[in-house]
Design a protein around this motif. Structure first.
Motif, PDB file in Angstrom:
ATOM      1  N   LYS A   1       0.843  -1.210   0.000  1.00  0.00           N
ATOM      2  CA  LYS A   1       0.000   0.000   0.000  1.00  0.00           C
ATOM      3  C   LYS A   1       0.877   1.259   0.000  1.00  0.00           C
ATOM      4  O   LYS A   1       1.926   1.261  -0.625  1.00  0.00           O
TER       5      LYS A   1
ATOM      6  N   HIS B   1      -8.624  -3.551  -6.096  1.00  0.00           N
ATOM      7  CA  HIS B   1      -8.535  -3.639  -4.627  1.00  0.00           C
ATOM      8  C   HIS B   1      -9.698  -2.858  -4.016  1.00  0.00           C
ATOM      9  O   HIS B   1     -10.104  -1.817  -4.535  1.00  0.00           O
TER      10      HIS B   1
ATOM     11  N   GLU C   1     -11.162 -11.011  -1.249  1.00  0.00           N
ATOM     12  CA  GLU C   1     -10.838 -10.196  -0.070  1.00  0.00           C
ATOM     13  C   GLU C   1     -12.124  -9.602   0.498  1.00  0.00           C
ATOM     14  O   GLU C   1     -12.579  -8.542   0.046  1.00  0.00           O
TER      15      GLU C   1
ATOM     16  N   GLY D   1      -7.620  -5.177   6.972  1.00  0.00           N
ATOM     17  CA  GLY D   1      -7.051  -4.229   7.924  1.00  0.00           C
ATOM     18  C   GLY D   1      -7.835  -4.111   9.214  1.00  0.00           C
ATOM     19  O   GLY D   1      -7.622  -3.183   9.992  1.00  0.00           O
TER      20      GLY D   1
HETATM   21  C1  PEP Z   1      -5.161  -6.004   1.537  1.00  0.00           C
HETATM   22  O1  PEP Z   1      -5.201  -4.798   1.630  1.00  0.00           O
HETATM   23  O2  PEP Z   1      -5.112  -6.558   0.423  1.00  0.00           O
HETATM   24  C2  PEP Z   1      -5.199  -6.774   2.779  1.00  0.00           C
HETATM   25  C3  PEP Z   1      -5.535  -8.020   2.712  1.00  0.00           C
HETATM   26  O3  PEP Z   1      -4.871  -6.087   3.939  1.00  0.00           O
HETATM   27  P1  PEP Z   1      -4.697  -6.729   5.406  1.00  0.00           P
HETATM   28  O4  PEP Z   1      -3.874  -8.006   5.239  1.00  0.00           O
HETATM   29  O5  PEP Z   1      -3.959  -5.698   6.180  1.00  0.00           O
HETATM   30  O6  PEP Z   1      -6.052  -7.017   5.917  1.00  0.00           O
END
Ligand code: PEP
Length: 254
Positions: free
Chosen positions: A12, A98, A170, A176
Motif C-alpha cells: 500500500k 482492490h 478479499e 485491515g
Molecule cells: C489487503 O489490503 O489486500 C489486505 C488483505 O490487507 P490486510 O492483510 O492488512 O487485511
C-alpha cells in the motif's frame, strides 16, 4: 496438477525507497528455502518499483507487482501509470480492483476489466480483487456480489487470458480490521468463484490461483491456505514486516 501457492504482499502507501530495499533484502534472505515451492511477489508503491526491480533481478525468489495501473497506453492522464510502464520496470504482476481502490477512488467492474485487458496485452499478469462488504454479507449477498465482480472484471477475456490471471477474494470487512474469514467461509466463496470460472473458461478454471486476503497473519495463514480452493494469500499489514511475511509464505508449504 496441484496449483502452486502464490503469496503477494501489498505494501500500500508504505515504504520509502530505502525502506523498501531493506525489506526486500530481508525477505530474500529469509525466503531462500521457500524459493521454487511457493510463488512470492511484493507490491511496493510506484516510487519503489524500479529500485526494488533492480535489487531482486530476474528469476529471484521474489517477484514484483504493482498496486494499480491505468488502462490507456499513454496520454494526458496526470498521475497515472500505464501497463507498458509497469512492464518496463519488470513488474510481473499488478493488483487491480482492490477494495480500497473501489471504495476510495471510484474503481468499478468496468474499469477493472479495462485494466485487466491492458495488463494482459502488456504481458503483466493481473491479480483481480473481489469481495463483499459487511452489509452485503449480512444481507446474504456475498456470492451474488462476488459473482458480479468476477463476471464484470473478466468480461470478454478468453479462457487463455483467464488462465493467466490470479483472483483474490478479499472480504472488505476483513481488510485491515484484524477480523479474518474462517477457513470454511473462505473456502465456500473460493469454491463458488472456481465454479464460475469453470462456466467462463472451462477446464482452465482448475489452473487459476485464487488468493485469500483479509487480515492474514502468521497465526492463520497455514489453516486458510490448507483449504482446497485457497491457493495463496494477498497480504496487507503483515507484509510490511519481513518476519511475519516469511512465516506466512512458509505457511503455504505443506
Ligand atoms: C489487503 O489490503 O489486500 C489486505 C488483505 O490487507 P490486510 O492483510 O492488512 O487485511
Amino acid at each position: 496438477m496441484a496449483r502452486k501457492k502464490f503469496v503477494c504482499g501489498n505494501w500500500k502507501m508504505h515504504k520509502t525507497v530505502g525502506e523498501a530495499l531493506a525489506l526486500v533484502a530481508e525477505l530474500e534472505a529469509s525466503l531462500k528455502e521457500a524459493a521454487g515451492r511457493v510463488q512470492v511477489a511484493v507490491a511496493p508503491p510506484f516510487t519503489a518499483l524500479k529500485p526494488v526491480a533492480d535489487a531482486i533481478g530476474h528469476g529471484g525468489s521474489v517477484e514484483l507487482a504493482a498496486q494499480d495501473v491505468h488502462f490507456e497506453k499513454q496520454g494526458a492522464f496526470t498521475g497515472e501509470v500505464s501497463a507498458t510502464m509497469l512492464a518496463d520496470v519488470c513488474c510481473t504482476h499488478c493488483i487491480v480492483g482492490h477494495s480500497e481502490r473501489r471504495q476510495l477512488f471510484g474503481e468499478t467492474d468496468e474499469s477493472v476489466n479495462k485494466k485487466a485487458k491492458a495488463l494482459l496485452a502488456a504481458g503483466v499478469l493481473p491479480i483481480v480483487c473481489v469481495g463483499e462488504t459487511l452489509a452485503e454479507r449480512e444481507a446474504g449477498q456475498t456470492l451474488a456480489v462476488v459473482g458480479r465482480q468476477v463476471r464484470g472484471g473478466l468480461a470478454g477475456l478468453s479462457p487463455d487470458q483467464i488462465g493467466r490471471l490470479t483472483l483474490a477474494y478479499e472480504p472488505v470487512w476483513a481488510i485491515g480490521t484484524g477480523k479474518t474469514a474462517t477457513s470454511a467461509q473462505a473456502q465456500e466463496v473460493h469454491a463458488a468463484i472456481r465454479a464460475l470460472l469453470r462456466e467462463l473458461a472451462g477446464g482452465v478454471a482448475d489452473e487459476v490461483r485464487i488468493q485469500y486476503g483479509g487480515s492474514v497473519k502468521p497465526e492463520n495463514a497455514a489453516e486458510l491456505m490448507s483449504q482446497p480452493d485457497v491457493d495463496g494469500a494477498l497480504v496487507g499489514g503483515a507484509s510490511l514486516k519481513a518476519d511475519d511475511f516469511s512465516k506466512i509464505v512458509k505457511g503455504a508449504i505443506r
